[in-house]
Design an enzyme around this catalytic site. Sequence first.
Site, PDB file in Angstrom:
ATOM      1  N   MET A  17      -1.312   1.889   6.445  1.00 14.33           N
ATOM      2  CA  MET A  17      -1.690   3.128   5.784  1.00 14.33           C
ATOM      3  C   MET A  17      -3.153   3.422   6.066  1.00 14.33           C
ATOM      4  O   MET A  17      -4.037   2.640   5.718  1.00 14.33           O
ATOM      5  CB  MET A  17      -1.460   3.030   4.270  1.00 14.33           C
ATOM      6  CG  MET A  17      -1.896   4.262   3.499  1.00 14.33           C
ATOM      7  SD  MET A  17      -1.534   4.158   1.737  1.00 14.33           S
ATOM      8  CE  MET A  17       0.247   4.376   1.766  1.00 14.33           C
ATOM      9  N   CYS A  18      -3.409   4.543   6.718  1.00 16.69           N
ATOM     10  CA  CYS A  18      -4.788   4.949   6.949  1.00 16.69           C
ATOM     11  C   CYS A  18      -5.449   5.298   5.620  1.00 16.69           C
ATOM     12  O   CYS A  18      -4.788   5.441   4.600  1.00 16.69           O
ATOM     13  CB  CYS A  18      -4.835   6.152   7.879  1.00 16.69           C
ATOM     14  SG  CYS A  18      -4.065   5.861   9.487  1.00 16.69           S
ATOM     15  N   GLN A  19      -6.749   5.433   5.642  1.00 20.65           N
ATOM     16  CA  GLN A  19      -7.508   5.764   4.443  1.00 20.65           C
ATOM     17  C   GLN A  19      -8.145   7.139   4.602  1.00 20.65           C
ATOM     18  O   GLN A  19      -8.730   7.449   5.639  1.00 20.65           O
ATOM     19  CB  GLN A  19      -8.590   4.709   4.202  1.00 20.65           C
ATOM     20  CG  GLN A  19      -8.053   3.319   3.900  1.00 20.65           C
ATOM     21  CD  GLN A  19      -7.487   3.207   2.496  1.00 20.65           C
ATOM     22  OE1 GLN A  19      -8.153   3.528   1.522  1.00 20.65           O
ATOM     23  NE2 GLN A  19      -6.255   2.741   2.380  1.00 20.65           N
TER      24      GLN A  19
END
Length: 298
Positions: A17-19
């Site tokens: 999951m990217c931020q």
Amino acid sequence: MRWRRWNFRWRTEGLPMCQLLGMNSSAAASIRFSFTGFAQRGGCTADHVDGWGIAFYEPTGARSFLDDRPASESRLAAFVREHPIRSHNVIAHIRKATQGSVGLANTHPFSREWLGRHWFFAHNGDLQNFHPPLDGSYLPAGSTDSEKAFCYVMQWLRSVFASWQRPPTWDAIAPELAKCNAEIARHGNFNCLLTNGEALFVHCSSQLATLQRAHPFPRARLVDCDLSMDLGELNGPDDRMVIIATEPLTLDETWERLDTGDTRVFVGGRQVWAHHCARTRRFPVPGEAAKMMVPEAA
């Protein structure tokens, strides 16, 4: 639902999951404090090491910084932390690649021009079997599902407002964008930030949190590093801002979790529009069970 206050650090190793990080402010403000903690998620407090980027709007134009190195090790990220660039709208992204190779062409935020305005976009999620019919007005330069979605969004808006000679205002854009968001979100989690310098448009499929800051500003403490700051020293009594992040950045403030299917618009540090699509669903995130809460040392 609101985030409770805890005394721990988040660790997200194992989560693809990217931020995301966004700011919308009534007055031109620096995002140095939030970005200092945020950058640690790029290889220090989380294993999102596949690049990072940030975009600002200034009175004379827009600028962005992109790097395919981990944010916690990047000299360019250090430059951003050390130089207070002031802006009304900022979006930033730390990448953990799920589609597309590691490289500048696949690093968010992506940018496009429409009716004389620079638009920036960043996405968190994984869109599967997503092959929108792009007519050539906007095409991806890289190989990510995210940039493909951005091109489709821009094409959608350009088509809807084809007869407009001037850029449409946020209140005209918002309902059309909500329709487009719902269509894209059928293919996977579509958490995204979009801005044209006037407004910050936000959509949540699985995980985003918002924080409203206004007078009296608190003393805040970062989750990802040992740093606190009296925000009242940096802001005036009439200043307002909203911070958007995938996960809360501070321990001493009240964050609100967005619901799946929410589209929200922020202008001048306030929420000005909201829409909820009940048809949008949250897709499972591989490895989500690996998320851990790690207590801080005494």
